[in-house]
Design a protein around this motif. Structure first.
Motif, PDB file in Angstrom:
ATOM      1  N   ASP A 185      37.784  45.186  40.291  1.00 45.26           N
ATOM      2  CA  ASP A 185      38.156  44.487  41.364  1.00 45.26           C
ATOM      3  C   ASP A 185      37.132  43.576  42.167  1.00 45.26           C
ATOM      4  OD1 ASP A 185      39.835  44.102  43.773  1.00 45.26           O
ATOM      5  OD2 ASP A 185      38.705  46.002  44.647  1.00 45.26           O
ATOM      6  N   ILE A 187      36.725  43.091  45.220  1.00 44.61           N
ATOM      7  CA  ILE A 187      36.193  43.675  46.502  1.00 44.61           C
ATOM      8  C   ILE A 187      35.618  45.085  46.151  1.00 44.61           C
ATOM      9  CG2 ILE A 187      36.976  44.177  48.711  1.00 44.61           C
ATOM     10  CD1 ILE A 187      38.631  41.718  48.919  1.00 44.61           C
ATOM     11  N   GLY A 189      35.081  46.666  43.484  1.00 45.69           N
ATOM     12  CA  GLY A 189      34.382  47.095  42.282  1.00 45.69           C
ATOM     13  C   GLY A 189      34.772  48.013  41.454  1.00 45.69           C
ATOM     14  N   THR A 190      36.101  48.783  41.670  1.00 45.25           N
ATOM     15  CA  THR A 190      36.556  49.468  40.878  1.00 45.25           C
ATOM     16  C   THR A 190      37.360  48.889  39.623  1.00 45.25           C
ATOM     17  OG1 THR A 190      38.630  49.688  42.247  1.00 45.25           O
ATOM     18  CG2 THR A 190      36.940  51.440  42.673  1.00 45.25           C
TER      19      THR A 190
END
Lengths: 506, 168
Positions: A185, A187, A189-190
């Motif tokens: 992701d 925004i 970071g997952t």
């Protein structure tokens, strides 16, 4: 720097021996791809992307723009001589083009088509050169709210207008959007939908998806019919043809028709979702409805150059139009410009308002390449016609396997390993399934490309507004785009319902 | 019942299953509530998309059932259109998968030669199968592409016995 200086700079970047050579190759190959039914401008650009990996970004864009212009124009050759449109952009060219051939005026039909293709491209490119920098100047102030709404507007336009079935169109767009959520992701970071696979962490590569869906899917689809398809090519007679095969009077008679068609083409090109496939039909219909000579010369469709002029001017004018949202906002309106977006990204360029500030040389190089490539197209298509007609007789069973090998090289070159080749094949199978289920693939691609733009800007906007959606509706530009999107959905929805009621009554 | 007749119904069901699968995974996305508020989390868009696809699938299923009821008369027409060359598609899929599987071991040149030759045989109508021509085209095109990409553009390509022999 003044605009004139920038334009001069653009010509200087492109008018090098390498640049000219690339444009010659690009236009020639583009014409062949346009002329051959089943091969398209999108595919031409996809196949030539790996060739551009090692080039400078200016040279790469020069080559790709030449391919684009050649391919849109090349469709007229098969439309006129074979009565089969080489690309969807030249469907309306068939209507009057082929009757002209039957009257023994093949050279005139081709000459008119080529010259007005050229004029259409020039018209739209010149307009593009003046409109685009202005839009970029306004767009530089756009924030998350505006970009979210523009992305949603483009997506709805594409999903509702590019296919006959609104539900399937939106579905394709949503599935494309879903595929874009795979990976890390942007925004938080997952990891999302990676299923523990490292290869999926970077998400799906835009180019692998497009090459798979359009080129590979197309080849598998062609396998179904290739054993039974044989098309006869009529060799046009060029004996006694002077100039471009039509008189000055015939040319001046068409100017108003050409101008109107070019304006239609340009306007449709700017709107996302409806490209050359629609513009040539619309220009043809307008020309037919406002025709004043139907009584003396017979209606359009019986072999009048007016029809060829309308269709060919409009489809080439669409090129300049389609470049407007691509360059100024980074929003592709169709699959060909989506490919170009992929090419720009690959070369480290981000289309959008900042491109005009930071890389003005590339932007004006593109403009210059479009102008020069159309001049090359004008002469090459007319004087090299015999060669292109010869190429039309290459059987598909030889051509398509060779095209597939080029797709494989292109996908391999993305990461220098087989992973993208495999991805390409998976998306090819998906493309074939889409074809069988009559799901349009264009909304899928644009959902895949515009999805992240919509998502990131939605979330950024929500963070900025502390969790309320109201600023999306109060920012004037954002509100206008959202309103149009809702209006288009309602309009298409009621239209479909009304058509169904009508069908039920009958 | 022909495929064309129940196509929309099948599509709707497949998509409904897919949206379920997607949603289950969407709810498992790890969000960081301390970093980003829930209204802007990594989960929000996937959940929305999953729900939207589920709704569209249901519409598609309803449309599909309606079409099946009314499409009795038009079936004849559909049959004619559907009559493609299924074997050619199956064989094409098979050689493409084979091509990609053998490329890492046999290298680009050898696997491409084999692929091109076989694929042309599959696609050509029986009376136009000219094995000599296909062999010549396969060799010429492979050579052209190899020279253009490997030597001209310095692009790496999968290596195999022939590449080693040639010294690339």
């Amino acid at each position: 720097m003044s605009t004139l200086q920038l334009i001069g700079g653009g010509f200087a970047t492109v008018l090098t021996p390498t640049g000219l050579f690339l444009m010659f190759i690009g236009v020639a190959v583009g014409i062949v791809f346009g002329a051959l039914p089943g091969l398209s401008a999108t595919m031409a650009i996809a196949l030539f992307l790996p060739v551009t990996y090692a080039m400078t970004s200016s040279n790469a864009m020069t080559l790709l723009m030449a391919l684009f212009i050649g391919a849109i124009s090349g469709g007229l050759i098969s439309a006129i001589l074979l009565h089969i449109p080489g690309t969807p952009s030249s469907v309306a060219t068939c209507f009057d083009g082929h009757p002209l051939v039957r009257k023994g005026q093949a050279a005139k039909a081709l000459g008119v088509g080529v010259v007005f293709s050229f004029l259409g491209t020039i018209f739209s490119t010149v307009l593009l050169m003046f409109i685009a920098p202005e839009i970029a100047r306004v767009a530089i102030n756009f924030g998350s709210y505006e970009f979210f709404s523009i992305a949603i507007f483009s997506l709805t336009m594409i999903a509702t207008l590019s296919s006959g079935n609104m539900v399937k169109g939106i579905m394709a767009g949503v599935i494309g959007f879903m595929f874009s959520t795979v990976g890390t992701d942007a925004i938080e970071g997952t990891a999302r939908f990676t299923f523990g696979l490292t290869t999926l962490k970077g998400g799906f590569d835009m180019l692998a998806v497009m090459v798979g869906l359009f080129a590979v899917g197309e080849i598998i689809g062609a396998a179904e019919t290739s054993r039974h398809n044989d098309e006869e090519v009529t060799q046009p007679s060029m004996k006694g043809v002077k100039g471009f095969g039509f008189s000055v009077k015939e040319f001046t008679d068409q100017l108003w028709n050409a101008l109107r068609s070019a304006a239609i083409g340009m306007g449709i090109g700017i709107l996302p979702g409806i490209g050359g496939g629609t513009s040539n039909m619309m220009a043809y219909t307008v020309a037919k409805n406002s025709d004043k000579h139907a009584a003396e010369r017979g209606p359009l469709g019986t072999g009048r150059i007016d029809g060829v002029v309308a269709s060919e001017t409009a489809n080439n004018a669409t090129i300049g139009g389609a470049m407007v949202p691509l360059l100024t906002l980074g929003i592709p309106g169709d699959t060909t410009t989506a490919m170009l977006l992929g090419a720009l990204t690959l070369h480290g360029l981000t289309p959008g308002p900042l491109l005009f500030q930071n890389q003005a040389d590339v932007v004006y190089g593109i403009f210059a390449a479009m102008l020069i490539a159309s001049v090359i197209m004008l002469f090459m298509e007319f004087f090299g016609l015999r060669v292109f007609v010869k190429l039309l007789s290459i059987p598909k069973y030889i051509l398509l396997p060779c095209v597939f090998v080029l797709c494989v090289i292109g996908a391999y070159a993305l990461k220098n390993n087989m992973s993208q080749v495999i991805a390409c094949l998976i998306f090819g199978a998906l493309g074939f399934a889409f074809k069988k289920l009559e799901i349009p693939s264009t909304p899928f691609i644009l959902g895949f490309i515009l999805g992240p733009l919509a998502e990131v800007n939605y979330r950024r906007g929500m963070i900025r507004s502390n969790g309320t959606f109201i600023p999306f509706l109060t920012s004037p530009i954002s509100a206008v785009f959202l309103a149009i999107a809702i209006f288009v959905i309602l309009l298409t929805g009621t239209k479909t319902l009304r058509a169904k009621k009508k069908a039920a009554k009958q | 019942m022909s495929f064309k007749k129940c196509r929309d119904l099948i599509l709707g069901i497949v998509m409904l299953l897919f949206s379920g699968f997607y949603l289950i995974n969407a709810f498992q996305i790890k969000t960081r509530p301390k970093l980003t508020p829930s209204y802007a989390s990594a989960q929000i868009m996937p959940v929305l998309l999953g729900v939207l696809l589920a709704i569209l699938s249901v519409i598609c299923i309803v449309q599909g059932i309606r079409k099946m009821k009314t499409a009795d008369g038009t079936e004849e027409e559909g049959k004619k259109k559907d009559k493609g060359d299924i074997m050619a598609v199956v064989f094409t899929f098979a050689v493409i998968i084979g091509y990609i599987l053998i490329m890492p071991t046999l290298g680009f040149i050898l696997s491409t030669l084999i692929y091109l030759f076989l694929q042309m045989i599959i696609l050509a109508p029986a009376e136009k199968r000219n094995y000599l021509l296909f062999a010549i085209v396969a060799i010429a095109f492979t050579a052209l592409v190899f020279v253009a990409f490997r030597i001209g553009l310095q692009q790496l390509l999968p290596r195999g016995p022939i590449e080693s022999m040639l010294g690339f």
